[in-house]
Design a protein around this motif. Structure first.
Motif, PDB file in Angstrom:
ATOM      1  N   VAL A 161       5.910  -6.849   3.590  1.00 25.38           N
ATOM      2  CA  VAL A 161       6.053  -5.563   4.281  1.00 25.38           C
ATOM      3  C   VAL A 161       5.310  -4.468   3.523  1.00 25.38           C
ATOM      4  O   VAL A 161       4.611  -3.631   4.116  1.00 25.38           O
ATOM      5  CB  VAL A 161       7.547  -5.190   4.442  1.00 25.38           C
ATOM      6  N   SER A 162       5.441  -4.465   2.192  1.00 23.47           N
ATOM      7  CA  SER A 162       4.763  -3.464   1.355  1.00 23.47           C
ATOM      8  C   SER A 162       3.250  -3.580   1.491  1.00 23.47           C
ATOM      9  O   SER A 162       2.548  -2.581   1.724  1.00 23.47           O
ATOM     10  CB  SER A 162       5.158  -3.643  -0.115  1.00 23.47           C
ATOM     11  N   TRP A 163       2.747  -4.795   1.341  1.00 27.38           N
ATOM     12  CA  TRP A 163       1.299  -5.004   1.417  1.00 27.38           C
ATOM     13  C   TRP A 163       0.765  -4.663   2.807  1.00 27.38           C
ATOM     14  O   TRP A 163      -0.281  -4.020   2.945  1.00 27.38           O
ATOM     15  CB  TRP A 163       0.966  -6.459   1.066  1.00 27.38           C
ATOM     16  N   SER A 164       1.492  -5.071   3.838  1.00 31.25           N
ATOM     17  CA  SER A 164       1.041  -4.800   5.213  1.00 31.25           C
ATOM     18  C   SER A 164       1.014  -3.303   5.499  1.00 31.25           C
ATOM     19  O   SER A 164       0.111  -2.804   6.187  1.00 31.25           O
ATOM     20  CB  SER A 164       1.952  -5.506   6.218  1.00 31.25           C
ATOM     21  N   ALA A 165       2.017  -2.564   4.963  1.00 28.12           N
ATOM     22  CA  ALA A 165       2.057  -1.119   5.160  1.00 28.12           C
ATOM     23  C   ALA A 165       0.840  -0.460   4.517  1.00 28.12           C
ATOM     24  O   ALA A 165       0.217   0.447   5.106  1.00 28.12           O
ATOM     25  CB  ALA A 165       3.340  -0.539   4.577  1.00 28.12           C
ATOM     26  N   MET A 166       0.473  -0.899   3.329  1.00 25.21           N
ATOM     27  CA  MET A 166      -0.673  -0.318   2.625  1.00 25.21           C
ATOM     28  C   MET A 166      -1.985  -0.667   3.318  1.00 25.21           C
ATOM     29  O   MET A 166      -2.862   0.180   3.501  1.00 25.21           O
ATOM     30  CB  MET A 166      -0.695  -0.816   1.172  1.00 25.21           C
ATOM     31  N   ILE A 167      -2.116  -1.926   3.731  1.00 17.42           N
ATOM     32  CA  ILE A 167      -3.338  -2.356   4.426  1.00 17.42           C
ATOM     33  C   ILE A 167      -3.475  -1.609   5.754  1.00 17.42           C
ATOM     34  O   ILE A 167      -4.557  -1.130   6.108  1.00 17.42           O
ATOM     35  CB  ILE A 167      -3.317  -3.882   4.663  1.00 17.42           C
ATOM     36  N   GLY A 168      -2.352  -1.499   6.480  1.00 15.50           N
ATOM     37  CA  GLY A 168      -2.371  -0.779   7.749  1.00 15.50           C
ATOM     38  C   GLY A 168      -2.714   0.686   7.578  1.00 15.50           C
ATOM     39  O   GLY A 168      -3.461   1.267   8.389  1.00 15.50           O
ATOM     40  N   GLY A 169      -2.180   1.319   6.517  1.00 15.59           N
ATOM     41  CA  GLY A 169      -2.493   2.725   6.254  1.00 15.59           C
ATOM     42  C   GLY A 169      -3.967   2.924   5.960  1.00 15.59           C
ATOM     43  O   GLY A 169      -4.611   3.832   6.507  1.00 15.59           O
ATOM     44  N   LEU A 170      -4.519   2.083   5.104  1.00 14.51           N
ATOM     45  CA  LEU A 170      -5.951   2.169   4.788  1.00 14.51           C
ATOM     46  C   LEU A 170      -6.803   1.945   6.042  1.00 14.51           C
ATOM     47  O   LEU A 170      -7.816   2.612   6.245  1.00 14.51           O
ATOM     48  CB  LEU A 170      -6.306   1.139   3.714  1.00 14.51           C
ATOM     49  N   ALA A 171      -6.357   1.014   6.883  1.00 15.94           N
ATOM     50  CA  ALA A 171      -7.098   0.726   8.118  1.00 15.94           C
ATOM     51  C   ALA A 171      -7.158   1.949   9.018  1.00 15.94           C
ATOM     52  O   ALA A 171      -8.220   2.317   9.530  1.00 15.94           O
ATOM     53  CB  ALA A 171      -6.439  -0.442   8.857  1.00 15.94           C
ATOM     54  N   GLN A 172      -6.012   2.609   9.218  1.00 14.60           N
ATOM     55  CA  GLN A 172      -5.983   3.756  10.113  1.00 14.60           C
ATOM     56  C   GLN A 172      -6.776   4.947   9.578  1.00 14.60           C
ATOM     57  O   GLN A 172      -7.219   5.796  10.347  1.00 14.60           O
ATOM     58  CB  GLN A 172      -4.538   4.181  10.382  1.00 14.60           C
ATOM     59  N   HIS A 173      -6.940   5.010   8.265  1.00 13.80           N
ATOM     60  CA  HIS A 173      -7.731   6.095   7.680  1.00 13.80           C
ATOM     61  C   HIS A 173      -9.216   5.741   7.608  1.00 13.80           C
ATOM     62  O   HIS A 173     -10.006   6.524   7.074  1.00 13.80           O
ATOM     63  CB  HIS A 173      -7.201   6.436   6.289  1.00 13.80           C
ATOM     64  N   GLY A 174      -9.575   4.563   8.120  1.00 11.42           N
ATOM     65  CA  GLY A 174     -10.981   4.187   8.163  1.00 11.42           C
ATOM     66  C   GLY A 174     -11.514   3.590   6.881  1.00 11.42           C
ATOM     67  O   GLY A 174     -12.725   3.397   6.738  1.00 11.42           O
ATOM     68  N   HIS A 175     -10.625   3.304   5.920  1.00  9.10           N
ATOM     69  CA  HIS A 175     -11.057   2.709   4.652  1.00  9.10           C
ATOM     70  C   HIS A 175     -11.068   1.188   4.794  1.00  9.10           C
ATOM     71  O   HIS A 175     -10.247   0.480   4.173  1.00  9.10           O
ATOM     72  CB  HIS A 175     -10.133   3.148   3.516  1.00  9.10           C
ATOM     73  N   GLY A 176     -11.984   0.699   5.613  1.00 10.50           N
ATOM     74  CA  GLY A 176     -12.008  -0.725   5.939  1.00 10.50           C
ATOM     75  C   GLY A 176     -12.224  -1.627   4.741  1.00 10.50           C
ATOM     76  O   GLY A 176     -11.489  -2.599   4.542  1.00 10.50           O
ATOM     77  N   LYS A 177     -13.226  -1.311   3.922  1.00  8.99           N
ATOM     78  CA  LYS A 177     -13.527  -2.170   2.771  1.00  8.99           C
ATOM     79  C   LYS A 177     -12.402  -2.140   1.745  1.00  8.99           C
ATOM     80  O   LYS A 177     -12.091  -3.161   1.123  1.00  8.99           O
ATOM     81  CB  LYS A 177     -14.849  -1.733   2.139  1.00  8.99           C
ATOM     82  N   GLU A 178     -11.783  -0.968   1.575  1.00  8.38           N
ATOM     83  CA  GLU A 178     -10.655  -0.873   0.648  1.00  8.38           C
ATOM     84  C   GLU A 178      -9.470  -1.690   1.162  1.00  8.38           C
ATOM     85  O   GLU A 178      -8.756  -2.341   0.382  1.00  8.38           O
ATOM     86  CB  GLU A 178     -10.272   0.597   0.460  1.00  8.38           C
ATOM     87  N   ALA A 179      -9.241  -1.654   2.481  1.00 11.97           N
ATOM     88  CA  ALA A 179      -8.149  -2.437   3.075  1.00 11.97           C
ATOM     89  C   ALA A 179      -8.371  -3.930   2.833  1.00 11.97           C
ATOM     90  O   ALA A 179      -7.426  -4.662   2.514  1.00 11.97           O
ATOM     91  CB  ALA A 179      -8.045  -2.150   4.567  1.00 11.97           C
ATOM     92  N   LEU A 180      -9.623  -4.385   2.972  1.00 12.41           N
ATOM     93  CA  LEU A 180      -9.925  -5.796   2.727  1.00 12.41           C
ATOM     94  C   LEU A 180      -9.765  -6.144   1.254  1.00 12.41           C
ATOM     95  O   LEU A 180      -9.330  -7.251   0.911  1.00 12.41           O
ATOM     96  CB  LEU A 180     -11.350  -6.109   3.195  1.00 12.41           C
ATOM     97  N   ARG A 181     -10.094  -5.184   0.373  1.00 13.34           N
ATOM     98  CA  ARG A 181      -9.903  -5.419  -1.068  1.00 13.34           C
ATOM     99  C   ARG A 181      -8.422  -5.600  -1.384  1.00 13.34           C
ATOM    100  O   ARG A 181      -8.040  -6.510  -2.141  1.00 13.34           O
ATOM    101  CB  ARG A 181     -10.468  -4.240  -1.870  1.00 13.34           C
ATOM    102  N   VAL A 182      -7.561  -4.756  -0.795  1.00  8.69           N
ATOM    103  CA  VAL A 182      -6.117  -4.858  -1.019  1.00  8.69           C
ATOM    104  C   VAL A 182      -5.591  -6.165  -0.430  1.00  8.69           C
ATOM    105  O   VAL A 182      -4.725  -6.824  -1.018  1.00  8.69           O
ATOM    106  CB  VAL A 182      -5.384  -3.642  -0.391  1.00  8.69           C
ATOM    107  N   PHE A 183      -6.146  -6.572   0.721  1.00  4.77           N
ATOM    108  CA  PHE A 183      -5.730  -7.841   1.335  1.00  4.77           C
ATOM    109  C   PHE A 183      -6.048  -9.016   0.417  1.00  4.77           C
ATOM    110  O   PHE A 183      -5.207  -9.907   0.197  1.00  4.77           O
ATOM    111  CB  PHE A 183      -6.433  -8.005   2.683  1.00  4.77           C
ATOM    112  N   ASN A 184      -7.248  -9.017  -0.152  1.00  4.96           N
ATOM    113  CA  ASN A 184      -7.627 -10.094  -1.066  1.00  4.96           C
ATOM    114  C   ASN A 184      -6.782 -10.068  -2.341  1.00  4.96           C
ATOM    115  O   ASN A 184      -6.443 -11.121  -2.909  1.00  4.96           O
ATOM    116  CB  ASN A 184      -9.114  -9.985  -1.424  1.00  4.96           C
TER     117      ASN A 184
END
Length: 456
Positions: free
Chosen positions: A151-174
């Motif tokens: 839940v924590s990781w998904s919330a952070m990835i989702g937040g980065l996604a909505q702010h347009g930080h696509g590459k950062e979201a993928l970095r957090v996912f990895n």
């Protein structure tokens, strides 16, 4: 369901069982029957933390964030100490309102009562700050969570996604995968959304195609909708249509809505008409379909078709959802609609818009009148565009907040092309960051540009 709840309510009134009262409040709240939930709450002879939490959660889940916050203050006045669950509900209420300052105040209560090590409250903090436009605060809250689960990781990835930080979201996912946390289907929706908002087509295709092989679950309707939206936004409408035609289940409203949105961006009348035709069958009550199709017609100068869409809406008694914008100033939420003059400072707001108009013209801004659906003269179109709800909210923010402070605005619809262009100019002219949350994503306007790179 209503009859069953009313029957239980009669039983409660005979027994006055406080636990039954809390269950009723919770049930009425989940059914969006807030008047009934409030009536039960006020009838309770014993009002404790559980009762307040149930009612605050009901308000929060129903989008009544201001009422949730008022009730929390009443709870404190009664000497009732909060727990992580009520703080989590309040943070969700602030998130829905984009009430950044009030969310920070709840954060203070989280710190004061030692809830920072509670995952429930921590996850809500991440979500609140992300939805209030402060991804930096969200990342700090995320780093403070001691045991980060899915839940924590998904919330952070989702937040980065909505702010347009696509590459950062993928970095957090990895990074999540390296920590041994397995994603779920919702996490992959956020990953695809991150790719979508950043235009990362190749990366999205890789995750989409290998989802079963890498993570062991089948693709859901939401994954297809994300991919179709991504391909459409990227101008690859033929590929998007091919995916619609080959998906293993019937396309729903989200899929056709994504196609209609892409057709509007790329002014593709044929695909726009096809998507609208399906949406009118699947979701006949939604006015957005008529409006988007009318926008496509207007963008290519097909005014007869625009008029036909207006007549169809009138004949079917379909009313366009009005654009509404919110801004928080000094712990209070102010609401604006297009052409609104109900605010006590309306004269100042419109004077500020007139001042901005002159400065915008000198800076080279040209109103995007082609996106206005009204078949009127250019001067009238420009006037209508200047009075959009988000422009009124920003003008109010400029006169009501300290110089240099960020302006945070929320809108219930997609920001229009003209407002998006105007805000880029305004951010440079007044040296302010404007953070706009629309129905799709966040836009950070600063120094004459937007974080979305004009891709939204």
């Amino acid at each position: 369901m209503r009859q069953e709840l009313d029957s239980i309510k009669q039983h409660y009134r005979q027994s006055s069982n406080p636990l039954l009262a809390c269950s009723l409040i919770d049930a009425y709240g989940k059914c969006a029957l807030l008047e009934d939930a409030t009536r039960i709450f006020r009838e309770c002879l014993i009002v404790d933390l559980v009762g307040f939490t149930s009612m605050i959660t009901a308000y929060s889940q129903s989008g009544q964030g201001e009422e949730a916050l008022k009730l929390y203050l009443e709870m404190l006045d009664r000497g009732i100490e909060p727990d992580p669950y009520v703080c989590s509900s309040l943070l969700n209420a602030c998130a829905n309102l984009s009430a950044y300052e009030q969310g920070k105040q709840v954060h203070v209560h989280v710190l004061k009562h030692g809830f920072m090590y509670d995952n429930f409250a921590g996850n809500s903090l991440v979500n609140m700050y992300a939805k209030c436009g402060s991804i930096d605060d969200a990342e700090r809250a995320f780093s403070s969570i001691p045991e980060r689960g899915i839940v924590s990781w998904s919330a952070m990835i989702g937040g980065l996604a909505q702010h347009g930080h696509g590459k950062e979201a993928l970095r957090v996912f990895n990074q999540m995968l390296k920590y041994g946390v397995s994603p779920n289907q919702i996490t992959l929706v956020s990953v695809l959304c991150a790719c979508n908002h950043a235009g990362l087509v190749t990366e999205a295709q890789n995750y989409f195609r290998s989802m079963k092989e890498l993570f062991g679950f089948e693709r859901m309707q939401e994954h297809y909708a994300c991919m179709i939206d991504l391909l459409g936004r990227a101008g690859r409408l033929d590929e998007a249509m091919e995916l619609v035609n080959t998906m293993p289940f019937q396309a729903d409203g989200s899929v056709w809505g994504a196609l209609l949105g892409a057709a509007r961006i790329h002014k593709n009348v044929e695909i726009g008409q096809r998507a609208a035709e399906m949406l009118l069958i699947l979701e006949p009550e939604k006015s957005g379909t008529h409006v988007l199709l009318a926008n496509i017609y207007a963008s290519v100068g097909m005014w007869n078709n625009v008029a036909k869409m207006r007549r169809l809406m009138k004949d079917c008694n379909v009313k366009k959802e009005p654009g509404v914008s919110w801004i928080e100033v000094k712990d209070k939420i102010y609401t604006f609609i297009a052409g609104d003059r109900s605010h006590v400072q309306s004269e100042e707001i419109y004077a500020k818009l007139d001042e901005l108009s002159e400065r915008l013209s000198k800076a080279g801004y040209i109103p995007k009148v082609e996106f206005d659906l009204h078949n009127v003269e250019r001067d009238e179109k420009e006037k209508l565009l200047y009075h959009h709800s988000e422009k009124l909210a920003v003008a109010f923010g400029l006169i009501a907040t300290p110089a240099g402070a960020p302006i945070r605005v929320k809108k219930n619809l997609r920001v229009c092309m003209d407002c998006h262009t105007a805000f880029k100019f305004i951010s440079k002219i007044v040296s302010r960051e404007i953070i706009l949350r629309d129905i799709n994503r966040y836009h950070h306007f600063k120094d004459g540009s937007c974080s979305c790179g004009d891709y939204w």
